[in-house]
Write a protein that holds these residues in place. Structure first.
Motif, PDB file in Angstrom:
ATOM      1  N   PRO A 156     131.834 -32.571  17.921  1.00  0.00           N
ATOM      2  CA  PRO A 156     133.203 -31.858  18.047  1.00  0.00           C
ATOM      3  C   PRO A 156     133.188 -30.454  18.654  1.00  0.00           C
ATOM      4  CG  PRO A 156     132.523 -31.650  15.717  1.00  0.00           C
ATOM      5  CD  PRO A 156     131.635 -32.510  16.410  1.00  0.00           C
ATOM      6  N   VAL A 159     133.807 -29.711  23.627  1.00  0.00           N
ATOM      7  CA  VAL A 159     135.254 -29.705  24.050  1.00  0.00           C
ATOM      8  C   VAL A 159     135.342 -29.747  25.790  1.00  0.00           C
ATOM      9  CG1 VAL A 159     137.468 -29.047  23.934  1.00  0.00           C
ATOM     10  CG2 VAL A 159     135.823 -28.850  22.039  1.00  0.00           C
ATOM     11  N   ILE A 206     139.803 -29.445  14.348  1.00  0.00           N
ATOM     12  CA  ILE A 206     139.158 -30.060  15.883  1.00  0.00           C
ATOM     13  C   ILE A 206     137.752 -31.248  15.271  1.00  0.00           C
ATOM     14  CG2 ILE A 206     137.351 -29.774  17.786  1.00  0.00           C
ATOM     15  CD1 ILE A 206     138.344 -26.700  17.806  1.00  0.00           C
ATOM     16  N   LEU A 209     140.241 -34.278  14.431  1.00  0.00           N
ATOM     17  CA  LEU A 209     140.395 -35.146  15.683  1.00  0.00           C
ATOM     18  C   LEU A 209     139.458 -35.737  16.161  1.00  0.00           C
ATOM     19  CD1 LEU A 209     142.998 -32.474  17.495  1.00  0.00           C
ATOM     20  CD2 LEU A 209     143.525 -34.480  16.172  1.00  0.00           C
ATOM     21  N   ALA A 210     138.100 -35.001  16.238  1.00  0.00           N
ATOM     22  CA  ALA A 210     137.045 -36.208  17.024  1.00  0.00           C
ATOM     23  C   ALA A 210     136.968 -37.432  16.139  1.00  0.00           C
ATOM     24  CB  ALA A 210     135.697 -35.147  16.929  1.00  0.00           C
ATOM     25  N   VAL A 244     137.541 -35.131  23.217  1.00  0.00           N
ATOM     26  CA  VAL A 244     137.937 -33.783  22.779  1.00  0.00           C
ATOM     27  C   VAL A 244     138.160 -32.958  23.862  1.00  0.00           C
ATOM     28  CG1 VAL A 244     138.398 -32.051  21.039  1.00  0.00           C
ATOM     29  CG2 VAL A 244     137.169 -34.101  20.548  1.00  0.00           C
ATOM     30  N   HIS A 263     143.368 -27.244  22.036  1.00  0.00           N
ATOM     31  CA  HIS A 263     142.369 -28.212  21.895  1.00  0.00           C
ATOM     32  C   HIS A 263     143.082 -29.778  21.486  1.00  0.00           C
ATOM     33  CE1 HIS A 263     139.246 -25.546  22.526  1.00  0.00           C
ATOM     34  NE2 HIS A 263     138.958 -25.162  21.224  1.00  0.00           N
ATOM     35  N   CYS A 264     142.707 -30.704  21.936  1.00  0.00           N
ATOM     36  CA  CYS A 264     143.471 -31.955  21.758  1.00  0.00           C
ATOM     37  C   CYS A 264     142.576 -33.437  21.958  1.00  0.00           C
ATOM     38  CB  CYS A 264     144.613 -31.961  22.691  1.00  0.00           C
ATOM     39  SG  CYS A 264     144.225 -32.376  24.346  1.00  0.00           S
ATOM     40  N   ILE A 265     142.910 -34.500  21.418  1.00  0.00           N
ATOM     41  CA  ILE A 265     142.590 -35.556  21.851  1.00  0.00           C
ATOM     42  C   ILE A 265     143.599 -36.484  22.504  1.00  0.00           C
ATOM     43  CG2 ILE A 265     140.886 -36.066  20.277  1.00  0.00           C
ATOM     44  CD1 ILE A 265     142.943 -37.811  18.453  1.00  0.00           C
ATOM     45  N   GLU A 361     143.267 -39.459  11.839  1.00  0.00           N
ATOM     46  CA  GLU A 361     142.451 -38.467  11.506  1.00  0.00           C
ATOM     47  C   GLU A 361     142.150 -38.499  10.046  1.00  0.00           C
ATOM     48  OE1 GLU A 361     144.033 -34.494  11.064  1.00  0.00           O
ATOM     49  OE2 GLU A 361     145.404 -35.229  12.555  1.00  0.00           O
TER      50      GLU A 361
END
Length: 545
Positions: A156, A159, A206, A209-210, A244, A263-265, A361
């Motif tokens: 994660p 990024v 984060i 999300l990963a 990510v 930060h996002c997916i 998630e």
């Protein structure tokens, strides 16, 4: 055929024992027979009964091959007996006996193993209170081996910085429409294409999300893990070997203030991903709503029995306001039967929709019977609450207190027959997904009474209050304290830390720091979850031979 020594006259048991066992073993067998006889005759002293059960349990653990139906009957008879049910510590007696039987069931073969499970299951149907909880939690200790394994999660911390135009197909000029839904930016591109950017809200998020991106990838490539027809999952977007991202360009619209460093997916949602079964504006017929619940119940059952568990179908809290100072962060543990905080608000955006489960998630891998038992109960609780919200959302403005300060009565919004049949459909399909068999008729017969109790509590906003304690106020910064009260409708903010503040934040199921106002619901969860774990154990035992 196994011969249980306690079934024979005492002198014959000892004689037989002396020929086949060391003297110490024979002495213990004799003591077991005497102890069982004391229990069967009815020990009146609670401490004596507990010590007797401890002795029998120890013998069962040490000599499981010598145990027969007579010992099983002794312990199940004690659990059924009303002799100690009013004792304050009776839970521990019932649990000690039930847990000893479960340990034995896990070690011996059928038919004894199956008969133990069946006897405890029969007790579930007629039990209440401490006895019911003790048997439920003992059955939750049955061994169970999930079939699925964790997905591989990319680092994660790796990024990838990327411009929005580089990640989303098409140029900025081609973007037709964007809108924010919570922390997700939904982008409709040219044609019918749609991309969702789901942003982190903290540094720790984060990693969540990963994991979500990893689960989406896993579920795309391993349909066999689900074996559920019609289960659509979003398609994760991988760009330059990363899942990510950090968006380096400006984001469109009114960007939420709670995002963490952009930060996002990214993923392409499947059809129906944002179509909730309880949406107040939904114009679909009740048959459509029912089908959404049935589909998700079956899918989640099939996922859960493989150890792939959604841990947050809806947010469930015992007490949101105390989550900063409680060891459990205020999260709801249904086994404790406490008050359920803001149940109707919790149902606003359930993590299941027409497409199937969503917000991956929250998916975790579990590998214990206790974890299986807990999440089975939590899933069913979430489904039942959301079904209730379907009826309340026919008139979302009718809630709280009326102008004359009496509780809003919305029981007229509930269709009792439809509510009952939807609970039965969800229960039946979730159980089939878990156990590959139908829900026992004895449990189905309890649903009408449960439904009546739910309508009385869900449809009458009797419990609206919560208390902001002085210690909770003092844990807040001044700005946070003011914002907290403004969000709850307080116009004149009192000085912080001087007195407890009464707030109207419901409807809740139960008064502040009290028990849940519909105990029938908790009893249903106890019975359902224990029966499901029992079937999963027996199914696994049959498969392993």
């Amino acid at each position: 055929m196994k011969l249980s020594l306690c079934k024979l006259p005492l002198h014959e048991s000892v004689a037989d024992c002396l020929q086949t066992r060391p003297i110490d073993d024979c002495h213990e067998q004799t003591e077991l027979c005497r102890t069982q006889a004391l229990i069967n005759r009815g020990i009146k002293d609670f401490s004596g009964a507990y010590m007797a059960v401890k002795y029998v349990a120890g013998h069962m653990d040490k000599y499981p091959d010598t145990i027969g139906a007579d010992t099983v009957n002794t312990l199940t008879g004690l659990i059924r007996s009303p002799r100690f049910e009013k004792q304050k510590q009776s839970y521990f007696l019932f649990h000690e006996a039930a847990e000893a039987l479960i340990r034995l069931a896990a070690r011996v073969k059928e038919p004894l193993s199956k008969s133990i499970i069946q006897a405890l299951n029969d007790i579930l149907y007629t039990s209440h209170g401490k006895r019911l909880r003790a048997v439920n939690q003992a059955l939750g200790e049955l061994p169970w081996e999930p079939a699925a394994s964790d997905p591989w999660v990319m680092d994660p911390l790796s990024v990838l910085p990327v411009d929005l135009n580089g990640l989303v197909p098409g140029s900025a000029a081609e973007l037709k429409q964007t809108r924010w839904q919570g922390r997700s930016l939904i982008i409709n591109t040219s044609g019918t294409a749609c991309v969702v950017l789901k942003f982190a809200t903290s540094a720790d998020n984060i990693t969540d999300l990963a994991r979500e991106a990893a689960w989406l990838t896993r579920l795309q490539s391993s349909g066999g893990d689900m074996a559920a027809g019609g289960f659509d999952t979003p398609v994760p977007i991988e760009y330059k070997g990363h899942r990510v991202f950090t968006i380096t360009s400006d984001l469109p619209g009114d960007t939420p203030s709670f995002l963490y460093k952009q930060h996002c997916i990214a993923f392409s949602p499947c059809p129906g991903y944002y179509e909730y079964p309880n949406d107040p504006g939904c114009l679909q017929p009740m048959s459509w709503t029912r089908d959404v619940f049935i589909k998700n119940a079956r899918i989640l059952g099939q996922m859960t029995v493989k150890g792939i568990v959604h841990t947050a179908l809806i947010p469930l809290f015992h007490n949101r306001v105390q989550q900063r100072r409680r060891n459990d962060q205020g999260a709801y543990l249904w086994e404790h039967a406490g008050r359920l905080d803001q149940w109707l608000d919790s149902c606003q955006y359930p993590n299941f929709a027409r497409s199937g489960p969503r917000d991956f998630e929250h998916i975790e891998q579990i590998d214990t019977g206790a974890g299986l038992r807990h999440y089975i109960g939590e899933h069913l609780l979430s489904f039942i609450l959301v079904i209730g919200s379907v009826f309340r959302n026919k008139a979302p403005d009718r809630r709280g207190l009326t102008p004359d300060a009496t509780p809003e009565d919305t029981r007229d919004l509930f269709d009792g027959a439809a509510f009952e049949s939807m609970i039965a459909d969800v229960s039946e399909n979730y159980f089939k997904g878990l156990c590959k068999t139908g829900l026992p008729q004895e449990l189905l017969q309890t649903i009408p009474r449960l439904t009546r109790a739910l309508i009385q509590t869900m449809g009458y906003d009797e419990h609206m209050e919560e208390v902001l304690r002085i210690q909770d106020q003092n844990r807040m910064a001044e700005e946070q304290y003011h914002q907290f009260l403004y969000q709850r409708g307080v116009k004149i903010i009192p000085p912080k830390g001087q007195t407890d503040i009464l707030l109207s934040t419901g409807p809740h199921l139960g008064g502040f720091n009290q028990s849940i106002s519909v105990p029938e619901l908790i009893e249903y969860l106890f019975r359902f979850s224990a029966l499901a774990v029992s079937h999963c154990f027996l199914n696994g035992k049959r498969m392993s031979g």
